[in-house]
Motif scaffolding. Sequence first.
Motif, short mmCIF file in Angstrom:
data_model
loop_
_atom_site.label_atom_id
_atom_site.label_comp_id
_atom_site.label_asym_id
_atom_site.label_seq_id
_atom_site.Cartn_x
_atom_site.Cartn_y
_atom_site.Cartn_z
N ARG A 147 11.67 15.63 4.56
CA ARG A 147 11.65 14.29 5.16
C ARG A 147 10.77 13.34 4.34
NH1 ARG A 147 10.31 16.18 11.17
NH2 ARG A 147 9.60 18.01 10.01
N ALA A 148 9.57 13.80 3.98
CA ALA A 148 8.70 12.94 3.16
C ALA A 148 9.32 12.68 1.80
CB ALA A 148 7.33 13.61 3.00
N TYR A 149 9.98 13.69 1.24
CA TYR A 149 10.68 13.54 -0.04
C TYR A 149 11.74 12.45 0.06
CZ TYR A 149 13.20 15.25 -4.23
OH TYR A 149 13.81 15.38 -5.46
N MET A 150 12.53 12.50 1.15
CA MET A 150 13.59 11.51 1.32
C MET A 150 13.02 10.12 1.60
SD MET A 150 16.35 12.85 0.50
CE MET A 150 17.24 11.31 0.85
N GLN A 151 11.87 10.03 2.24
CA GLN A 151 11.23 8.72 2.39
C GLN A 151 10.96 8.09 1.03
OE1 GLN A 151 8.19 10.20 5.65
NE2 GLN A 151 8.07 7.98 5.49
N MET A 152 10.44 8.90 0.10
CA MET A 152 10.15 8.38 -1.24
C MET A 152 11.42 8.03 -1.99
SD MET A 152 6.88 10.71 -2.42
CE MET A 152 7.60 12.31 -2.05
N ILE A 153 12.47 8.82 -1.80
CA ILE A 153 13.76 8.52 -2.44
C ILE A 153 14.30 7.18 -1.94
CG2 ILE A 153 16.20 9.19 -2.47
CD1 ILE A 153 14.62 10.84 -4.43
N VAL A 154 14.27 6.98 -0.62
CA VAL A 154 14.80 5.74 -0.05
C VAL A 154 13.98 4.54 -0.53
CG1 VAL A 154 15.11 4.45 2.10
CG2 VAL A 154 15.87 6.83 1.95
N ALA A 155 12.67 4.69 -0.59
CA ALA A 155 11.83 3.60 -1.09
C ALA A 155 12.14 3.29 -2.54
CB ALA A 155 10.36 3.96 -0.92
N ALA A 156 12.38 4.33 -3.35
CA ALA A 156 12.72 4.12 -4.76
C ALA A 156 14.10 3.50 -4.91
CB ALA A 156 12.64 5.44 -5.52
N ARG A 157 15.03 3.91 -4.08
CA ARG A 157 16.41 3.41 -4.17
C ARG A 157 16.49 1.95 -3.77
NH1 ARG A 157 21.92 6.52 -2.34
NH2 ARG A 157 21.00 8.03 -3.79
N THR A 158 15.74 1.56 -2.75
CA THR A 158 15.84 0.20 -2.21
C THR A 158 14.79 -0.75 -2.77
OG1 THR A 158 14.37 0.73 -0.37
CG2 THR A 158 16.74 1.12 -0.04
N GLY A 159 13.70 -0.20 -3.30
CA GLY A 159 12.58 -1.04 -3.71
C GLY A 159 11.72 -1.49 -2.54
N ASP A 160 12.01 -0.98 -1.35
CA ASP A 160 11.26 -1.34 -0.15
C ASP A 160 10.25 -0.24 0.15
OD1 ASP A 160 10.29 -1.97 2.34
OD2 ASP A 160 12.25 -2.37 3.24
N LEU A 161 9.00 -0.47 -0.21
CA LEU A 161 7.97 0.55 -0.07
C LEU A 161 7.60 0.84 1.38
CD1 LEU A 161 5.57 -0.39 -3.01
CD2 LEU A 161 7.59 1.08 -3.02
N SER A 162 8.06 -0.01 2.30
CA SER A 162 7.72 0.20 3.71
C SER A 162 8.41 1.43 4.29
CB SER A 162 8.08 -1.03 4.54
OG SER A 162 9.48 -1.21 4.65
N TYR A 163 9.37 1.98 3.58
CA TYR A 163 10.01 3.22 4.04
C TYR A 163 9.13 4.44 3.80
CZ TYR A 163 14.52 0.85 4.64
OH TYR A 163 15.54 0.03 5.06
N ALA A 164 8.09 4.33 3.00
CA ALA A 164 7.33 5.51 2.60
C ALA A 164 5.84 5.23 2.48
CB ALA A 164 7.87 6.07 1.28
N ARG A 165 5.30 4.44 3.40
CA ARG A 165 3.86 4.19 3.38
C ARG A 165 3.08 5.35 3.99
NH1 ARG A 165 4.57 -1.26 6.68
NH2 ARG A 165 5.68 0.36 7.85
N SER A 166 3.69 5.99 5.01
CA SER A 166 3.11 7.16 5.65
C SER A 166 4.25 7.90 6.36
CB SER A 166 2.03 6.77 6.67
OG SER A 166 2.61 6.33 7.88
N PHE A 167 3.92 9.09 6.90
CA PHE A 167 4.96 9.84 7.59
C PHE A 167 5.37 9.15 8.89
CE2 PHE A 167 6.73 13.57 9.88
CZ PHE A 167 7.74 13.88 8.96
#
Length: 283
Positions: free
Chosen positions: A121-141
């Motif tokens: 789940r944390a891995y996919m948060q970072m993937i989504v943030a990288a894909r979208t450029g929206d860091l708010s998807y992966a600031r914390s769990f």
Amino acid sequence: MPILLKAAMEEFLSDWSADLNAPWRSLIGCAVPDIDGIASELELEVWEPIFPVRRGKHFPGMPAGAHCLRAFDGIAPEEVTCVILGQDPYPEPAFATGRAFEAGNLAGWHELDKMFSKSIRAYMQMIVAARTGDLSYARSFDDWPKTLAAMQSGTVDIQHPSDIADYWVSKGVLLLNASLTLTRFRVDMDEHQTKGHLRLWRPLIVETLHALALRGKPLVFIGFGGAAADTLAEVGVDESASGHLRCVLRDHPARAEAVLSKPNPFILCNDYLEEMGSRPIAW
């Protein structure tokens, strides 16, 4: 009656390199898994599976196409621009596919909430943030529910869980673990891991990383967890790497907050690839 893990793994790995595609067999087939490195006192109950299985083998409930050397399928050595190095297979035979940070048998992303570990789940948060450029998807769990909702609703355009690893591989990502098999697992590391499988696979993983590094082409290593960092250190790679190599080291994503509190490794990977004159990865 239990059997020795060393004997079980020696039988399991008979003619192991035949499971590699020809380019990888040529590159790393000379490496020898360290059977003698397995602690002699480790035992395996007859009912305990070794997983993922060998290519062409099967047991009920395993993910389709899973096998212990699957990380090398679908990608040639010369195509690799990023190596993701995790720890070991997902610790449930029904989920372990043979590729790092991939869980098999998922009907949809919502099923990640069934996992006892936060790691994918944390891995996919970072993937989504990288894909979208929206860091708010992966600031914390704590951002996971928002990330999951965006994935499920289509707000974020993302592949099905059964397809996304193939997508990454097609973009030049090698999804590798420091150990390619598992029998027993504990979050704080079972002896089957530390004195068994990690020791067994170390020569092959080190040879793989070393051979890729020697190509002289731009390459980024992303290592998650202590086992990955130790393996990379044996190759002589750490975050001071330069020239055509770069390295990003993070805690294992099971320690979600420790990973998510640092700069996104997938964004850093692309920054490094562009810096080295190579194409970034569309995570």
